[in-house]
Design an enzyme around this catalytic site. Structure first.
Site, PDB file in Angstrom:
ATOM      1  NE  ARG A  18      36.703  24.147 -29.305  1.00 49.18           N
ATOM      2  CZ  ARG A  18      37.261  25.017 -29.606  1.00 49.18           C
ATOM      3  NH1 ARG A  18      36.041  24.701 -30.723  1.00 49.18           N
ATOM      4  NH2 ARG A  18      38.022  25.883 -29.881  1.00 49.18           N
ATOM      5  CD  GLU A  43      41.307  23.382 -30.516  1.00 53.28           C
ATOM      6  OE1 GLU A  43      40.931  23.553 -29.276  1.00 53.28           O
ATOM      7  OE2 GLU A  43      40.936  23.750 -31.472  1.00 53.28           O
ATOM      8  N   GLY A  56      34.355  28.859 -37.353  1.00 51.88           N
ATOM      9  CA  GLY A  56      32.900  29.616 -37.798  1.00 51.88           C
ATOM     10  C   GLY A  56      32.011  29.575 -39.032  1.00 51.88           C
ATOM     11  CD  GLU A  99      26.408  19.701 -32.778  1.00 53.66           C
ATOM     12  OE1 GLU A  99      27.336  19.805 -33.971  1.00 53.66           O
ATOM     13  OE2 GLU A  99      27.305  19.447 -32.132  1.00 53.66           O
TER      14      GLU A  99
END
Length: 234
Positions: free
Chosen positions: A34, A36, A67, A101
């Site tokens: 991720r 961030e 998205g 993923e």
């Protein structure tokens, strides 16, 4: 820090690889994360350490719209990777991109002999397996917007990765030590797979290779000598 998880460390790595499997892998490692949460810290440091070790590593650096579907290029990179390191941070499951993923990674684990290694990045592995805490909150939001079949696929993928042996990062020690262990573990297994004919059908070799490499202190500038003792004629 040892590998932790529901499966044992030895079960996380294959005992041997066929030449056809080795030939089809374009990348040694695929990093799933991720952005961030980890892009500018742990993931970046791990990526650099892998590259410095000569481990061909793929990471997705694009800033993708929320998205957006996985690109064909990214799906191809997943399929062509020998290992996948999944960095499970607190907000990993808030990203539909990460979950798609992960679902593809788990499929490749089943169908294409990919080895999947989770890193529990300051999260409890049981929260991942049972989908508690921030993982539960993320799925509540997904269920409001996404089709049930898609969410169910994500849930199953998360349960499977949570049951794999991996690394549990905590505040107990520097992340650099964890990164070093991850890189050395993958490096050793890539060397191990490069010569399957040497270790084929030999029992108990893997653990001894791990012990031997720890004695070599690879990366150190010290000069070391290895003595080999055996019965005459061997």
């Amino acid at each position: 820090m040892a590998l932790i998880g529901m499966e044992t460390a030895s079960s996380s790595f294959p005992s041997s690889s066929t030449s056809s499997s080795i030939e089809r892998w374009k990348y040694d490692v695929f990093l799933s994360f991720r952005g961030e949460d980890t892009r500018n810290n742990f993931m970046d440091h791990l990526f650099i350490a892998l590259k410095e070790k000569g481990i061909n590593t793929f990471r997705d650096d694009e800033k993708l719209e929320k998205g957006k579907s996985l690109s064909l290029e990214l799906l191809k990179a997943i399929k062509e990777s020998r290992f996948a390191i999944v960095i499970l941070s607190k907000e990993y499951t808030s990203s539909t991109w990460c979950l798609d993923e992960l679902a593809n990674i788990i499929t490749c684990k089943k169908d294409m002999e990919m080895t999947v290694l989770p890193v529990f990045y300051y999260v409890d592995p049981s929260d991942v397996r049972k989908q508690l805490g921030t993982f539960a909150l993320a799925f509540v939001k997904h269920e409001e917007k996404e089709k049930k079949t898609r969410v169910d696929k994500w849930r199953d993928a998360l349960r499977q990765v949570g049951n794999l042996a991996g690394w549990h990062l905590k505040d107990a020690r520097p992340e650099s030590q964890d990164i070093q262990e991850i890189v050395e573990q993958i490096s050793l297994n890539l060397k191990y797979d490069a010569f399957p004919y040497i270790t084929k059908d030999l029992v108990g070799i893997y653990s001894r290779l791990v012990e031997l490499e720890s004695c070599l202190a690879l990366g150190s500038k010290d000069v070391r000598f290895i003595g080999i003792w055996a019965m005459g004629g061997m």
